[in-house]
Scaffold this motif. Sequence first.
Motif, PDB file in Angstrom:
ATOM      1  N   GLU A 100       0.853  -1.193   0.000  1.00  0.00           N
ATOM      2  CA  GLU A 100       0.000   0.000   0.000  1.00  0.00           C
ATOM      3  C   GLU A 100       0.885   1.237   0.000  1.00  0.00           C
ATOM      4  O   GLU A 100       1.826   1.343   0.779  1.00  0.00           O
ATOM      5  CB  GLU A 100      -0.891   0.015   1.243  1.00  0.00           C
ATOM      6  CG  GLU A 100      -1.814  -1.189   1.383  1.00  0.00           C
ATOM      7  CD  GLU A 100      -3.034  -1.093   0.500  1.00  0.00           C
ATOM      8  OE1 GLU A 100      -3.252  -0.014  -0.118  1.00  0.00           O
ATOM      9  OE2 GLU A 100      -3.785  -2.087   0.402  1.00  0.00           O
ATOM     10  N   SER A 105      -2.240   1.066  -4.566  1.00  0.00           N
ATOM     11  CA  SER A 105      -1.853  -0.231  -4.011  1.00  0.00           C
ATOM     12  C   SER A 105      -1.447  -1.143  -5.164  1.00  0.00           C
ATOM     13  O   SER A 105      -1.958  -1.021  -6.286  1.00  0.00           O
ATOM     14  CB  SER A 105      -3.001  -0.865  -3.223  1.00  0.00           C
ATOM     15  OG  SER A 105      -4.091  -1.155  -4.072  1.00  0.00           O
ATOM     16  N   THR A 266      -5.424   5.288  -5.696  1.00  0.00           N
ATOM     17  CA  THR A 266      -6.286   5.740  -4.608  1.00  0.00           C
ATOM     18  C   THR A 266      -7.381   6.666  -5.139  1.00  0.00           C
ATOM     19  O   THR A 266      -8.527   6.610  -4.694  1.00  0.00           O
ATOM     20  CB  THR A 266      -5.455   6.473  -3.540  1.00  0.00           C
ATOM     21  OG1 THR A 266      -4.413   5.601  -3.084  1.00  0.00           O
ATOM     22  CG2 THR A 266      -6.320   6.867  -2.355  1.00  0.00           C
TER      23      THR A 266
END
Length: 294
Positions: A100, A105, A266
């Motif tokens: 992460e 990720s 993200t």
Amino acid sequence: MAYVPGTALLAALVVSCSASTGTGGSAPDSKPGEPTVAAATPGKYSTLRDACRAVAPSTLKDLLPGAAELPEDQQKKVYEGTATVTYDTDRRVGCRWKSEAPDSSHTLFIDFERVVSYDPSVSDDDRAHEVYTEKETAAGLSSPSATPGSTKEAEKQTPPSSEPKANSASHALSGPASEDKNTGKPTGGSADGKSSEGSDTDGGTGGNAGSGDESLLPRTLDNLGDGAFLDDQLTRAGSTAQNRTVSVVFRTSNVIVTIEYTEQPTVSTVLPDSKELQDKAQSLARKLVDNFSE
């Protein structure tokens, strides 16, 4: 001395009987005219290496950004990976890693499958070739004549869908992902994911959006083991988030190796760069081929 000829005659009879019954010489094991089936050649590999130790730490650091910033104990856990549960580690092994980072990720998965033929007339290599071909066909590529151009032509024959499909090659480089990876704005595609008429937009190729780069389409790969192909899928991971998975599958003798490398940003408006993921996945595949050759 009359007994001498009798003894000699008896000895001759014994030798004659021994020869005819096979006790004094080699007799054929099969009946005349009976076909002889030669056992097929066994595969080069009789075991598999530990998948979680197959990737060098330096390579993992490149493939799993963000892990290097973690505390040492957490770094160790990430780089160790998680082994796939299998019932026979001489036939199949796998490992998965995940990291992460603030902006995305990454997940890496590798799978080693050792193919064994139970047909004495079919070699392990030939059976592995059959299994590999099935995988290539399932990916929408026909061995070995498939080309980026023919794949794209097949995409034109496929009716557009309102929802991305995980197994659709057309979604690797098309669909609602037709927007700039940095701005999130459309790059020649309409709101429903269809390219504007007459445009040559690749939409979903990340940093290459709008370039029409056919080299990033799902395709067969040259000079990688005894046969290889690459697939590229852009899918939704929820209501808005999208991730890209690049798969490289190759065969070396009687072992089939599968690599799946996934990135999920993200921010939903940012798309993973297809070229970067493909380059890294292919680089890892070539390192694994070299490891099998050692």
